[in-house]
Write a protein that holds these residues in place. Structure first.
Motif, PDB file in Angstrom:
ATOM      1  N   LYS A 179       2.273   1.666  -3.496  1.00 13.08           N
ATOM      2  CA  LYS A 179       1.243   2.122  -4.435  1.00 13.08           C
ATOM      3  C   LYS A 179       0.914   3.588  -4.192  1.00 13.08           C
ATOM      4  CE  LYS A 179      -1.950  -0.785  -5.550  1.00 13.08           C
ATOM      5  NZ  LYS A 179      -3.161  -1.655  -5.546  1.00 13.08           N
ATOM      6  N   HIS A 190      -3.994   4.977  -0.195  1.00 13.44           N
ATOM      7  CA  HIS A 190      -3.120   3.806  -0.026  1.00 13.44           C
ATOM      8  C   HIS A 190      -1.951   4.108   0.913  1.00 13.44           C
ATOM      9  CE1 HIS A 190      -4.865   1.000  -2.923  1.00 13.44           C
ATOM     10  NE2 HIS A 190      -5.081   2.023  -3.723  1.00 13.44           N
ATOM     11  N   GLN A 192     -11.108   5.487  -2.574  1.00  9.91           N
ATOM     12  CA  GLN A 192     -10.793   4.851  -3.854  1.00  9.91           C
ATOM     13  C   GLN A 192     -12.010   4.772  -4.774  1.00  9.91           C
ATOM     14  OE1 GLN A 192      -8.844   1.227  -2.500  1.00  9.91           O
ATOM     15  NE2 GLN A 192      -7.554   2.510  -1.182  1.00  9.91           N
ATOM     16  N   LEU A 250      -3.077   4.133   4.527  1.00 10.67           N
ATOM     17  CA  LEU A 250      -3.434   2.784   4.964  1.00 10.67           C
ATOM     18  C   LEU A 250      -2.191   1.968   5.273  1.00 10.67           C
ATOM     19  CD1 LEU A 250      -5.702   0.698   5.395  1.00 10.67           C
ATOM     20  CD2 LEU A 250      -5.474   0.086   2.976  1.00 10.67           C
ATOM     21  N   GLY A 251      -1.224   1.996   4.370  1.00 10.87           N
ATOM     22  CA  GLY A 251       0.002   1.241   4.601  1.00 10.87           C
ATOM     23  C   GLY A 251       0.810   1.780   5.757  1.00 10.87           C
ATOM     24  N   ASP A 263       0.818  -1.207   0.000  1.00 13.95           N
ATOM     25  CA  ASP A 263       0.000   0.000   0.000  1.00 13.95           C
ATOM     26  C   ASP A 263       0.853   1.260   0.000  1.00 13.95           C
ATOM     27  OD1 ASP A 263      -2.907  -0.443  -0.082  1.00 13.95           O
ATOM     28  OD2 ASP A 263      -2.557  -1.681   1.684  1.00 13.95           O
TER      29      ASP A 263
END
Length: 253
Positions: free
Chosen positions: A79, A228, A215, A231-232, A76
């Motif tokens: 990305k 992303h 998203q 989140l990561g 994530d």
């Protein structure tokens, strides 16, 4: 939001020398960890700003001039950096306006229900009817109070806004870094445990749902990337804190 604010038995013969070395090593380890925590806080501060309001020309220019890693080991995060850097490598005269429109589309929406945008409030994702100002807001307000943190008087949104929750993590990281710089490992552990608990009980409990909605609604690679990246980052940060707290901290007795 603003703040209120061991020697082994075999080594006993060299105890005086080893004790001096251990003290120096502990100081070095504390300084290194403090620097890591300050960097962590800087990332949280930037993420908080990006969720708070639209990107202006200066911030866009600063981000354009930054370097972004290609392989962090987290899918994530990778990305997120890829999407954001792709957007930044294709700036044009209307990029700021484009981001302003996408910010409104993504986070403000056009409807009157809780499903018309990626509304950036924990209450929306944790209440049965997707309503703001619910139990989650009261819970985060209690946590802020426990840690003597209060929102800026000019803040007009709910206390469970993603921007404030990310900013809280930034504040806690800076406090832990300051404790380590003073050699107070016990205080640093207390603060880092609070940060880990908040991540686990709040951000990790609802942000993945917000990211999924981002998203759906975002049209620019910038805000897709932000979904992303955040989140990561919070997932890897929680693991980092849990691993860190499983071992003695520098300066702990």
């Amino acid at each position: 939001m603003a703040e209120f604010e061991n020697l082994t038995p075999e080594g006993l013969a060299e105890a005086p020398l080893d004790a001096e070395l251990d003290e120096a090593q502990a100081a070095d380890a504390g300084a290194e960890l403090a620097a890591m925590l300050e960097a962590r806080s800087g990332t949280y501060l930037l993420l908080s700003r990006l969720f708070h309001k639209e990107v202006d020309q200066q911030l866009l220019a600063d981000m354009h001039d930054s370097l972004y890693p290609a392989d962090t080991g987290d899918a994530d995060i990778d990305k997120g950096y890829l999407y954001i850097s792709t957007f930044l490598s294709n700036l044009w005269s209307e990029s700021v306006r484009e981001l302003k429109v996408d910010f409104a589309r993504c986070f403000l929406g056009q409807g009157v229900d809780g499903y018309s945008a990626a509304y950036p409030y924990e209450s929306v994702y944790t209440s049965p009817k997707r309503l703001m100002m619910e139990e989650a807001r009261r819970e985060v307000m209690h946590t802020y109070h426990v840690w003597s943190v209060d929102k800026d008087p000019n803040w007009r949104e709910g206390e469970d806004h993603i921007s404030l929750e990310l900013l809280f993590e930034s504040i806690m990281g800076n406090r832990a870094a300051a404790a380590l710089a003073e050699g107070n490992g016990e205080e640093a552990r207390k603060i880092l445990q609070g940060a880990a608990d908040f991540l686990d009980e709040h951000l990790m409990g609802w942000y993945p749902m917000l990211a999924a909605d981002m998203q759906r609604f975002a049209k620019t690679k910038f805000y897709l990337g932000l979904s992303h990246l955040t989140l990561g980052f919070i997932a890897t940060d929680l693991q980092f804190l849990q691993d860190l707290l499983a071992e003695p901290l520098p300066g702990e007795e």
